[in-house]
Design an enzyme around this catalytic site. Sequence first.
Site, PDB file in Angstrom:
ATOM      1  NE  ARG A  16      -0.612  -0.287   4.948  1.00  0.00           N
ATOM      2  CZ  ARG A  16      -1.225  -0.370   6.114  1.00  0.00           C
ATOM      3  NH1 ARG A  16      -2.534  -0.222   6.196  1.00  0.00           N
ATOM      4  NH2 ARG A  16      -0.561  -0.619   7.228  1.00  0.00           N
ATOM      5  CB  CYS A  74       5.064  10.394  -5.823  1.00  0.00           C
ATOM      6  SG  CYS A  74       5.937  11.956  -5.626  1.00  0.00           S
ATOM      7  CG  ASN A 127      -5.142   4.161   6.786  1.00  0.00           C
ATOM      8  OD1 ASN A 127      -6.072   4.194   7.573  1.00  0.00           O
ATOM      9  ND2 ASN A 127      -4.032   3.494   7.028  1.00  0.00           N
ATOM     10  CD  GLU A 128      -1.500   4.382  10.403  1.00  0.00           C
ATOM     11  OE1 GLU A 128      -0.668   3.670   9.813  1.00  0.00           O
ATOM     12  OE2 GLU A 128      -1.817   4.192  11.600  1.00  0.00           O
ATOM     13  CD  GLU A 167      -5.841   2.052  12.094  1.00  0.00           C
ATOM     14  OE1 GLU A 167      -4.810   1.423  12.423  1.00  0.00           O
ATOM     15  OE2 GLU A 167      -6.037   2.446  10.938  1.00  0.00           O
ATOM     16  CD1 TRP A 174       1.524  -3.490  12.990  1.00  0.00           C
ATOM     17  CD2 TRP A 174       3.216  -2.487  14.058  1.00  0.00           C
ATOM     18  NE1 TRP A 174       0.974  -2.642  13.937  1.00  0.00           N
ATOM     19  CE2 TRP A 174       1.991  -2.014  14.601  1.00  0.00           C
ATOM     20  CE3 TRP A 174       4.419  -1.988  14.575  1.00  0.00           C
ATOM     21  CZ2 TRP A 174       1.941  -1.065  15.631  1.00  0.00           C
ATOM     22  CZ3 TRP A 174       4.365  -1.060  15.605  1.00  0.00           C
ATOM     23  CH2 TRP A 174       3.133  -0.609  16.109  1.00  0.00           C
ATOM     24  CD  GLN A 214      -1.716 -15.035   7.136  1.00  0.00           C
ATOM     25  OE1 GLN A 214      -1.759 -16.176   7.528  1.00  0.00           O
ATOM     26  NE2 GLN A 214      -1.615 -14.739   5.855  1.00  0.00           N
ATOM     27  CG  MET A 215       0.724 -13.686  11.789  1.00  0.00           C
ATOM     28  SD  MET A 215      -0.036 -15.261  12.237  1.00  0.00           S
ATOM     29  CE  MET A 215       0.795 -15.582  13.798  1.00  0.00           C
ATOM     30  CG  HIS A 216      -3.192  -6.577  13.583  1.00  0.00           C
ATOM     31  ND1 HIS A 216      -4.246  -6.269  14.403  1.00  0.00           N
ATOM     32  CD2 HIS A 216      -2.392  -5.489  13.565  1.00  0.00           C
ATOM     33  CE1 HIS A 216      -4.085  -5.036  14.869  1.00  0.00           C
ATOM     34  NE2 HIS A 216      -2.976  -4.540  14.381  1.00  0.00           N
TER      35      HIS A 216
HETATM   36  C1  GAL Z   1      -2.149   0.926  11.024  1.00  0.00           C
HETATM   37  C2  GAL Z   1      -2.945   0.984   9.722  1.00  0.00           C
HETATM   38  C3  GAL Z   1      -3.946  -0.134   9.601  1.00  0.00           C
HETATM   39  C4  GAL Z   1      -3.321  -1.437  10.000  1.00  0.00           C
HETATM   40  C5  GAL Z   1      -2.792  -1.324  11.403  1.00  0.00           C
HETATM   41  C6  GAL Z   1      -2.202  -2.593  11.936  1.00  0.00           C
HETATM   42  O1  GAL Z   1      -0.916   1.506  10.869  1.00  0.00           O
HETATM   43  O2  GAL Z   1      -3.605   2.225   9.602  1.00  0.00           O
HETATM   44  O3  GAL Z   1      -4.424  -0.197   8.284  1.00  0.00           O
HETATM   45  O4  GAL Z   1      -2.297  -1.750   9.113  1.00  0.00           O
HETATM   46  O5  GAL Z   1      -1.804  -0.342  11.441  1.00  0.00           O
HETATM   47  O6  GAL Z   1      -1.727  -2.426  13.243  1.00  0.00           O
END
Ligand code: GAL
Length: 633
Positions: free
Chosen positions: A103, A107, A141-142, A313, A321, A362-364
Site C-alpha cells: 500500500r 508520490c 490512511n496514515e 485505531e 508489525w 493475518q497475525m494481527h
Molecule cells: C495501522 C494501519 C492499519 C493497519 C494497522 C495494523 O498503521 O492504519 O491499516 O495496518 O496499522 O496495526
Amino acid sequence: MKLGCCYYPEHWPESIWAEDARRMRKMGLSLVRIGEFAWSRIEPEPGHYDWDWLDRAIDTLAAAGLKVILGTPTATPPKWLLDSMPDMVAIDENGRPRGFGSRRHYCFSHEGYRAECRRIVTALATRYGNHPAIVIWQTDNEYGCHDTVLSFSVAAAAAFRNWLAARYGAVEALNAAWGNVFWSMEYRAFAEIDPPHLTVTEANPAHWLDYRRFASDQVVSFNREQVDILSALSPGRDITHNFMGFFTEFDHHAVGRDIDVATWDSYPLGFLEQFWFSSEEKHAFLRQGHPDIAAFHHDLYRGCSNGRWGVMEQQPGPVNWARFNPAPLQGMVALWTLEAAAHGAEFTSYFRWRQAPFAQEQMHAGLLRPDSSEAEAAPEVRAAAAALADIGLQAAAKAPVALVFSYEAAWTIGIQPQGQSFRYLELVFEAYSALRARGLDVDIVAPHADLSGYRMVWVPSLPIIPEGLTEKLAGLACPVLLGPRSGSKTVSFGMPEGLAPGALRDIIPLTVTRVESLRDGSGEAGEGWAVTRWREDVASDLAPEMTDASGRGVVFRSGPVRYCAIWPDRAFLRLIVERMAGEAGVHLLDLPAGIRVRRSASHAFTFNYAAEPVFVPHLDKALAPASWHIAPL
Ligand code: GAL
C-alpha cells in the site's frame, strides 16, 4: 465517548454482514470505519464503479444502528491505475521506485495521481455525501506510513523547484540563504536544483530542511484537495485523518488546521517495542505499554485540531508489525479506552472487528478471531462501554502545563543531530513523562499556540524561533523553561547573529559559545543527576542557578525564564519539575511507578500500568494491574 471498530465488509461474505453489525451493537459499539482500502472493489475497471456492494454494506450497518466513518481509498490505488501511469510511485532516497503489492505506492507530488484522487473522492462523496449514516470522512490512511512522506521522483523534483522559486523569488536569494558558496554549491537557476539525495557526502542541511518543509507542504495540500471536495459534497459531516504514533515527518499542526477532528492510531505495545525505550522498560511494560505512550499522543493530537480528537485505531491484542508482538495484559484494552476518555476523546475505534485469515495482517488480532469467536478483547470492550456509560461524556479541561511541540524542530535536529543520541521526540517525551510522573496534566501545543493562562510553559528544544514567540514568552509571568539548542538556528538553517539563543536573548541574557555531544554516561556529574548526551558552554552575567560538579553552569534563570544547557536526565528533569511547580504553586503528587492520573473537566482518573498491584497513596488503596479508579471532581 463513543466506541467503534474498523471493518472491512469487502473481506467477508455478504451473508455475515448483518450478524456482524448486530454483534457490534451488542458489544457497545456505535461507530464503524469502512472503505479506506477498497478502491479495487469500488472501481474494478477504470471508470466503472461498483457501488452496489458498498451501498448494501452501509445500509446494513446503518440498519443495525451504527454510524459510519467512510475512508477515501487513496492509500491503495489499484493495479490498473498504477499501470496507466507507472511514474506515480514514490522514489526512495536510494533512487528506487516503490512498487505495487502492498500500500501507499504513490508520490504526493504526482499531478496525475492527484487528479485520480480528486476523481475517486468526488465520486465517493457524490454517492454518499448525504447518506444519513455517514458522520465522518477519513482522508486517505496514515499519511507517511511505511516511510512515504519523502519522495525523490521526477514529479517531486519539479514541484520542489517551483516551491523554492515561490519561497525565494530569485536563485541568488536561495544561494545566500543556504550558504551555497560553501563547496561551490551555487546554482544559476532554480531549474538546476535537485532533491538533496544521492550526494557524495551529506547535502547542505539548509537544502534538506527546505526539502522537508516542501514534502510536508505536499502532504498538507494533498489532504486539502480531499477536504475541499468532501466539505463541498458532504456538508455537515466531520472530516478527519488518522495520524500515527511517534511520527514527525510532516507538520501535523498544519494538516490539523484543515480537518475537524484529529484522530490517531494507538498501538501502545508495538510502539514500546519499536522506539527508544530501555530494555528494562520494555520488560516492565511489555503487556501494558509505557504509561505515557498513549497519553502523550492524546495530548499531542488534541492540540492539532482545535481540541476535537479521537482514537481511530486501538490495539486490541497482539499486532503483527513490531519486532516482538506480545498480548496485552488482561484489562489493558479497557484501560487504554478509558485513558482516551480521560483525555477528552470523542471516540475510540478498535482495529479491527475480525482478524483476517489471509494476507499481510493475518497475525494481527481483532475483537473477533477469524472464526468469528470472540477474542480476548471483546469482554474488555463491554467493560469499557459499561464504565463509560457510568461517567458520561468527558471533556478535556485546560491543563496547568503547556509543552511546546514543533515538527520543524524535529526535522532540524534530525537533519543535524550532532550527537547520535540527541533525539527530539525522546527529549519531548521525557519532559512529558517527568511532568506526568508527578501527576500533572499537560497540553502539548504548537509553537504558534496561545500560551496565556498556563501556569508553566516548557519548551524542550526549539532551534528555530518562530516570529512573535519571543514576545509572547516575554509576556508570560509563569515559569518558562527553554531547553538546549533553542534559538540555535535561523529560518534557513544558519547560526543566528550573535550566536545562540538568538532572539531569545531578549528574555534571557546569555550566549552559547560552544556545544558538545557526549556518549551516554560520559559527562560530568551533578547533584544526583548527570550531564549526558549534550552540553553547552554558556557565557552570561547571570550567575548559574545550577552547576555541574566542575562548576559549569547548566541552568540559567532570568525572572520566570530558565535556560537549560544540557540534555536533561530523569533525575534532573524531576528537579526542574519540582522547582517550576513550586514557583507556579502547582500541586504535585508522588506517584508510584506505573501509576498515572488524569483529570477531565469532571472526573479524576487513576490508572495502574504496572504488571502488579500498586498501593496508591492519594487513593489510600491498592489498584490491581490494568485497573483504574474514577472519582467525580
Ligand atoms: C495501522 C494501519 C492499519 C493497519 C494497522 C495494523 O498503521 O492504519 O491499516 O495496518 O496499522 O496495526
